[in-house]
Design a protein around this motif. Sequence first.
Motif, PDB file in Angstrom:
ATOM      1  N   ASN A  65      42.050  37.933  37.794  1.00 10.27           N
ATOM      2  CA  ASN A  65      41.797  39.344  37.485  1.00 10.27           C
ATOM      3  C   ASN A  65      40.434  39.572  36.846  1.00 10.27           C
ATOM      4  O   ASN A  65      40.083  40.727  36.549  1.00 10.27           O
ATOM      5  N   ASP A  66      39.679  38.512  36.610  1.00  9.18           N
ATOM      6  CA  ASP A  66      38.342  38.665  36.042  1.00  9.18           C
ATOM      7  C   ASP A  66      37.446  39.457  36.990  1.00  9.18           C
ATOM      8  O   ASP A  66      37.605  39.388  38.220  1.00  9.18           O
ATOM      9  N   ALA A  67      36.490  40.169  36.412  1.00 13.31           N
ATOM     10  CA  ALA A  67      35.614  41.028  37.210  1.00 13.31           C
ATOM     11  C   ALA A  67      34.365  40.309  37.705  1.00 13.31           C
ATOM     12  O   ALA A  67      33.533  40.921  38.383  1.00 13.31           O
ATOM     13  N   ASP A  68      34.232  39.018  37.401  1.00 12.69           N
ATOM     14  CA  ASP A  68      33.039  38.277  37.825  1.00 12.69           C
ATOM     15  C   ASP A  68      32.887  38.339  39.347  1.00 12.69           C
ATOM     16  O   ASP A  68      33.869  38.255  40.096  1.00 12.69           O
ATOM     17  N   GLN A  69      31.657  38.422  39.799  1.00 12.76           N
ATOM     18  CA  GLN A  69      31.394  38.573  41.227  1.00 12.76           C
ATOM     19  C   GLN A  69      31.894  37.376  42.028  1.00 12.76           C
ATOM     20  O   GLN A  69      32.428  37.526  43.122  1.00 12.76           O
ATOM     21  N   TRP A  70      31.757  36.173  41.467  1.00 14.75           N
ATOM     22  CA  TRP A  70      32.167  34.987  42.220  1.00 14.75           C
ATOM     23  C   TRP A  70      33.680  34.973  42.467  1.00 14.75           C
ATOM     24  O   TRP A  70      34.137  34.445  43.498  1.00 14.75           O
ATOM     25  N   VAL A  71      34.448  35.561  41.531  1.00 18.26           N
ATOM     26  CA  VAL A  71      35.902  35.622  41.705  1.00 18.26           C
ATOM     27  C   VAL A  71      36.231  36.482  42.923  1.00 18.26           C
ATOM     28  O   VAL A  71      37.073  36.113  43.763  1.00 18.26           O
ATOM     29  N   LYS A  72      35.558  37.620  43.051  1.00 15.28           N
ATOM     30  CA  LYS A  72      35.775  38.499  44.196  1.00 15.28           C
ATOM     31  C   LYS A  72      35.289  37.835  45.493  1.00 15.28           C
ATOM     32  O   LYS A  72      35.938  37.956  46.539  1.00 15.28           O
ATOM     33  N   GLU A  73      34.149  37.151  45.425  1.00 14.45           N
ATOM     34  CA  GLU A  73      33.610  36.498  46.614  1.00 14.45           C
ATOM     35  C   GLU A  73      34.511  35.352  47.080  1.00 14.45           C
ATOM     36  O   GLU A  73      34.669  35.121  48.281  1.00 14.45           O
ATOM     37  N   GLU A  74      35.106  34.634  46.131  1.00 12.01           N
ATOM     38  CA  GLU A  74      36.031  33.571  46.497  1.00 12.01           C
ATOM     39  C   GLU A  74      37.239  34.153  47.226  1.00 12.01           C
ATOM     40  O   GLU A  74      37.699  33.593  48.235  1.00 12.01           O
ATOM     41  N   ARG A  75      37.757  35.268  46.745  1.00 10.63           N
ATOM     42  CA  ARG A  75      38.897  35.899  47.418  1.00 10.63           C
ATOM     43  C   ARG A  75      38.517  36.387  48.811  1.00 10.63           C
ATOM     44  O   ARG A  75      39.323  36.309  49.745  1.00 10.63           O
ATOM     45  N   GLU A  76      37.304  36.881  48.964  1.00  6.53           N
ATOM     46  CA  GLU A  76      36.860  37.320  50.285  1.00  6.53           C
ATOM     47  C   GLU A  76      36.781  36.140  51.244  1.00  6.53           C
ATOM     48  O   GLU A  76      37.147  36.259  52.421  1.00  6.53           O
ATOM     49  N   LEU A  77      36.328  34.995  50.755  1.00  6.26           N
ATOM     50  CA  LEU A  77      36.312  33.786  51.574  1.00  6.26           C
ATOM     51  C   LEU A  77      37.732  33.422  52.011  1.00  6.26           C
ATOM     52  O   LEU A  77      37.968  33.065  53.174  1.00  6.26           O
ATOM     53  N   ILE A  78      38.683  33.508  51.085  1.00 10.93           N
ATOM     54  CA  ILE A  78      40.083  33.215  51.419  1.00 10.93           C
ATOM     55  C   ILE A  78      40.573  34.159  52.510  1.00 10.93           C
ATOM     56  O   ILE A  78      41.225  33.734  53.474  1.00 10.93           O
ATOM     57  N   ARG A  79      40.263  35.444  52.383  1.00 11.41           N
ATOM     58  CA  ARG A  79      40.687  36.418  53.401  1.00 11.41           C
ATOM     59  C   ARG A  79      40.105  36.062  54.767  1.00 11.41           C
ATOM     60  O   ARG A  79      40.784  36.169  55.794  1.00 11.41           O
ATOM     61  N   GLN A  80      38.847  35.656  54.794  1.00 17.53           N
ATOM     62  CA  GLN A  80      38.218  35.284  56.060  1.00 17.53           C
ATOM     63  C   GLN A  80      38.926  34.089  56.693  1.00 17.53           C
ATOM     64  O   GLN A  80      39.160  34.065  57.906  1.00 17.53           O
ATOM     65  N   GLN A  98      44.562  33.167  43.363  1.00 18.52           N
ATOM     66  CA  GLN A  98      43.524  33.786  44.188  1.00 18.52           C
ATOM     67  C   GLN A  98      44.034  34.039  45.608  1.00 18.52           C
ATOM     68  O   GLN A  98      43.761  35.086  46.198  1.00 18.52           O
ATOM     69  N   ILE A  99      44.777  33.087  46.160  1.00 17.38           N
ATOM     70  CA  ILE A  99      45.351  33.288  47.495  1.00 17.38           C
ATOM     71  C   ILE A  99      46.330  34.454  47.470  1.00 17.38           C
ATOM     72  O   ILE A  99      46.309  35.333  48.342  1.00 17.38           O
ATOM     73  N   ALA A 100      47.220  34.452  46.466  1.00 16.27           N
ATOM     74  CA  ALA A 100      48.217  35.518  46.365  1.00 16.27           C
ATOM     75  C   ALA A 100      47.543  36.885  46.283  1.00 16.27           C
ATOM     76  O   ALA A 100      47.946  37.840  46.974  1.00 16.27           O
ATOM     77  N   LYS A 101      46.507  36.979  45.470  1.00 15.84           N
ATOM     78  CA  LYS A 101      45.820  38.263  45.316  1.00 15.84           C
ATOM     79  C   LYS A 101      45.075  38.642  46.592  1.00 15.84           C
ATOM     80  O   LYS A 101      45.014  39.818  46.956  1.00 15.84           O
ATOM     81  N   ALA A 102      44.511  37.650  47.289  1.00 15.79           N
ATOM     82  CA  ALA A 102      43.846  37.917  48.569  1.00 15.79           C
ATOM     83  C   ALA A 102      44.830  38.469  49.590  1.00 15.79           C
ATOM     84  O   ALA A 102      44.447  39.221  50.496  1.00 15.79           O
TER      85      ALA A 102
END
Length: 232
Positions: A58-73, A90-94
């Motif tokens: 749930n952290d707002a750091d950019q890398w956390v969001k980018e990691e989730r986007e990678l998982i979605r891809q 991270q997978i669950a949230k993705a």
Amino acid sequence: MIIDVLQHVPFEDLAAISDWGEARRHSFRVHHLYEKVDLPHAANITLLIILGGPMSANDADQWVKEERELIRQLIDQQKPVFGICLGAQQIAKALGATVFQGEQKEVGWHPIQTVSTHFSFIPDEMTVFHWHGEQFSLPDGAIRLFGNEICENQGFVYHDHIIGLQFHFETTRESMEKLILHDRDYLDDSLYVQSEQAMKTANFPLENKEVLYQLLDHLVDAVREDRKTSGL
């Protein structure tokens, strides 16, 4: 096979997964995110392992969001992903689930129950190593694999090749001691937090390593089956 790994902190590494890779003659391309390296590109990944860490999904750091986007891809590309603790969150949230603070921390050796027959090789109950306060809800379309009285969703599988585990099958004595050393402040006297002594003197169940190996073998087989179907 070359397997990509996202490592969030120096003291949470591959541990027993490294032994599996050596036994199976796989190699690892570890991305040390704590050194501010770039994330790998989805197109270059065959199988991704995401390790744990003390930060939050749930952290707002950019890398956390980018990691989730990678998982979605990777999910969109139907590539296998294996997540541990933070990696599972991270997978669950993705996948659209929520990550939230549980009523209790869960630290040390505690039992989990298997609640699905999806993988026939998993025992009905195991004692595994935990180190978390946050939990995840079950993503839509996922099959819940494990649970216990502290944390309802201890693990899930999604479309047979995405696996998230809240606990640490990969724990070795060395990896446990490193976690205690570097994250000792996380320990308190709450109900489900074991003492250092209790953790260090506990027996290491051999079945944990066996199940870990079989889960990872399953994901590798998924890659091979996909290659066979694609004619690669």
